[in-house]
Write an enzyme that holds these catalytic residues in place. Sequence first.
Site, PDB file in Angstrom:
ATOM      1  N   GLY A  13      45.974  30.919  41.571  1.00 49.85           N
ATOM      2  CA  GLY A  13      47.099  31.825  41.357  1.00 49.85           C
ATOM      3  C   GLY A  13      46.637  33.103  40.676  1.00 49.85           C
ATOM      4  O   GLY A  13      47.330  33.657  39.830  1.00 49.85           O
ATOM      5  N   GLY A  14      45.461  33.581  41.082  1.00 50.71           N
ATOM      6  CA  GLY A  14      44.863  34.751  40.431  1.00 50.71           C
ATOM      7  C   GLY A  14      45.309  36.073  41.020  1.00 50.71           C
ATOM      8  O   GLY A  14      44.778  37.121  40.672  1.00 50.71           O
ATOM      9  N   SER A  16      48.452  37.262  40.863  1.00 47.05           N
ATOM     10  CA  SER A  16      49.721  37.720  40.286  1.00 47.05           C
ATOM     11  C   SER A  16      49.791  37.357  38.803  1.00 47.05           C
ATOM     12  O   SER A  16      49.114  36.422  38.357  1.00 47.05           O
ATOM     13  CB  SER A  16      50.872  37.036  41.047  1.00 47.05           C
ATOM     14  OG  SER A  16      52.124  37.377  40.501  1.00 47.05           O
ATOM     15  N   TYR A 150      60.754  21.062  35.757  1.00 49.88           N
ATOM     16  CA  TYR A 150      59.590  21.897  35.458  1.00 49.88           C
ATOM     17  C   TYR A 150      58.860  21.348  34.235  1.00 49.88           C
ATOM     18  O   TYR A 150      57.635  21.180  34.244  1.00 49.88           O
ATOM     19  CB  TYR A 150      60.056  23.334  35.210  1.00 49.88           C
ATOM     20  CG  TYR A 150      58.966  24.292  34.781  1.00 49.88           C
ATOM     21  CD1 TYR A 150      57.989  24.722  35.681  1.00 49.88           C
ATOM     22  CD2 TYR A 150      58.920  24.794  33.480  1.00 49.88           C
ATOM     23  CE1 TYR A 150      56.998  25.615  35.285  1.00 49.88           C
ATOM     24  CE2 TYR A 150      57.940  25.687  33.081  1.00 49.88           C
ATOM     25  CZ  TYR A 150      56.980  26.096  33.991  1.00 49.88           C
ATOM     26  OH  TYR A 150      55.996  26.978  33.604  1.00 49.88           O
TER      27      TYR A 150
HETATM   28  P1  NAD Z   1      53.383  34.492  38.939  1.00 53.64           P
HETATM   29  O1  NAD Z   1      54.501  34.162  39.842  1.00 53.64           O
HETATM   30  O2  NAD Z   1      53.102  35.910  38.653  1.00 53.64           O
HETATM   31  O3  NAD Z   1      52.050  33.788  39.421  1.00 53.64           O
HETATM   32  C1  NAD Z   1      52.057  32.489  39.933  1.00 53.64           C
HETATM   33  C2  NAD Z   1      50.831  32.335  40.798  1.00 53.64           C
HETATM   34  O4  NAD Z   1      50.777  30.993  41.290  1.00 53.64           O
HETATM   35  C3  NAD Z   1      50.828  33.272  41.991  1.00 53.64           C
HETATM   36  O5  NAD Z   1      49.536  33.810  42.156  1.00 53.64           O
HETATM   37  C4  NAD Z   1      51.154  32.360  43.164  1.00 53.64           C
HETATM   38  O6  NAD Z   1      50.539  32.790  44.376  1.00 53.64           O
HETATM   39  C5  NAD Z   1      50.520  31.069  42.683  1.00 53.64           C
HETATM   40  N1  NAD Z   1      51.094  29.915  43.363  1.00 53.64           N
HETATM   41  C6  NAD Z   1      52.360  29.443  43.290  1.00 53.64           C
HETATM   42  N2  NAD Z   1      52.491  28.376  44.092  1.00 53.64           N
HETATM   43  C7  NAD Z   1      51.282  28.189  44.678  1.00 53.64           C
HETATM   44  C8  NAD Z   1      50.780  27.270  45.620  1.00 53.64           C
HETATM   45  N3  NAD Z   1      51.545  26.301  46.137  1.00 53.64           N
HETATM   46  N4  NAD Z   1      49.477  27.364  46.003  1.00 53.64           N
HETATM   47  C9  NAD Z   1      48.682  28.358  45.500  1.00 53.64           C
HETATM   48  N5  NAD Z   1      49.110  29.249  44.617  1.00 53.64           N
HETATM   49  C10 NAD Z   1      50.392  29.172  44.219  1.00 53.64           C
HETATM   50  O7  NAD Z   1      53.688  33.717  37.566  1.00 53.64           O
HETATM   51  P2  NAD Z   1      52.908  33.608  36.169  1.00 53.64           P
HETATM   52  O8  NAD Z   1      53.918  33.809  35.134  1.00 53.64           O
HETATM   53  O9  NAD Z   1      51.679  34.436  36.176  1.00 53.64           O
HETATM   54  O10 NAD Z   1      52.510  32.065  36.179  1.00 53.64           O
HETATM   55  C11 NAD Z   1      51.203  31.589  35.944  1.00 53.64           C
HETATM   56  C12 NAD Z   1      51.286  30.233  35.272  1.00 53.64           C
HETATM   57  O11 NAD Z   1      51.872  30.373  33.977  1.00 53.64           O
HETATM   58  C13 NAD Z   1      52.146  29.208  35.999  1.00 53.64           C
HETATM   59  O12 NAD Z   1      51.531  27.935  35.961  1.00 53.64           O
HETATM   60  C14 NAD Z   1      53.433  29.196  35.193  1.00 53.64           C
HETATM   61  O13 NAD Z   1      54.117  27.964  35.300  1.00 53.64           O
HETATM   62  C15 NAD Z   1      52.863  29.413  33.807  1.00 53.64           C
HETATM   63  N6  NAD Z   1      53.852  29.915  32.844  1.00 53.64           N
HETATM   64  C16 NAD Z   1      54.417  31.142  33.001  1.00 53.64           C
HETATM   65  C17 NAD Z   1      55.350  31.563  32.064  1.00 53.64           C
HETATM   66  C18 NAD Z   1      56.041  32.896  32.199  1.00 53.64           C
HETATM   67  O14 NAD Z   1      57.051  33.125  31.505  1.00 53.64           O
HETATM   68  N7  NAD Z   1      55.560  33.825  33.005  1.00 53.64           N
HETATM   69  C19 NAD Z   1      55.684  30.752  30.986  1.00 53.64           C
HETATM   70  C20 NAD Z   1      55.072  29.515  30.859  1.00 53.64           C
HETATM   71  C21 NAD Z   1      54.157  29.097  31.798  1.00 53.64           C
END
Ligand code: NAD
Length: 249
Positions: A13-14, A16, A150
Amino acid sequence: MRNLSDKVVVITGGNSGIGKAAAQLFAKEGAQVVITGRRQDALDSVVKEIGSNTIGICGDVADISHHNAVADEVQRKFGRLDVYMANAGYIHLTSTDAVSVEEYDRHFAINTRGVFFGVQAIAPLLGAGSNIILTSSMAATKVLDNHAVYAGSKAAIAAFARNWALEFKAQGIRVNVLSPGPIETPILSKLGVAETEQPRFLEMMAGMIPAGRLGRAEEVAEAALFLASASGSFVNGVELIVDGGMALT
Ligand code: NAD
């Protein structure tokens, strides 16, 4: 101590949000970065933005064969791996009465199974001095409205990390969890909150944080760099919560 010169890093998920910020920071610190994601166009654009020390591999973390393809490519191109950051994640907020079997399975396929089999596939490439960072969420331990599925899918991550920190000790691999609080990334627009409700929802979240604001992806990336680099060389089996103090409220 935070320098990653000549280190090979995979960030799932690199393309975004937090993963992209980590990829940018790690590359700036000298790492060869492999980013994965589901959208080829987003991967291409981030690879172009970061530069020649980055490659992208498209695939779905819920698909076990994708993890084998990533491991094969890293082995072929670099012959080893130094840091694996399992960061890809999915969230859709729903009250328990409205959770379908499909939504339940989707959360666990991406957030839980995807992490487990990603590590299983990549672990043979990790050697002495390497480390794994598993991105969980502070929602795994703090109760928040409509987060049950979640939170459940992320709660397994800490247990994986504790077990792997001991299971992989002979190979010299550290394993840690990074648990962000609300961070301004594209995921916040995919939570299932109605667009008209979005400003009120974000304001409510910010109000729960002592810092009085949401976090930035770059702030989480800095914490990831601490764990990934020699700065964190004696840190193993911990959960680092990066939430501006929200867990305390
Ligand atoms: P984001 O939506 O910007 O990035 C998520 C990434 O995961 C994207 O690159 C997407 O392509 C990838 N992804 C999603 N489903 C996928 C799949 N089936 N196969 C391959 N790639 C997949 O969100 P973010 O906020 O950068 O999230 C990154 C991590 O941080 C996640 O695990 C999320 O649960 C966690 N997180 C985020 C927050 C927040 O508030 N942003 C809070 C707690 C945890």
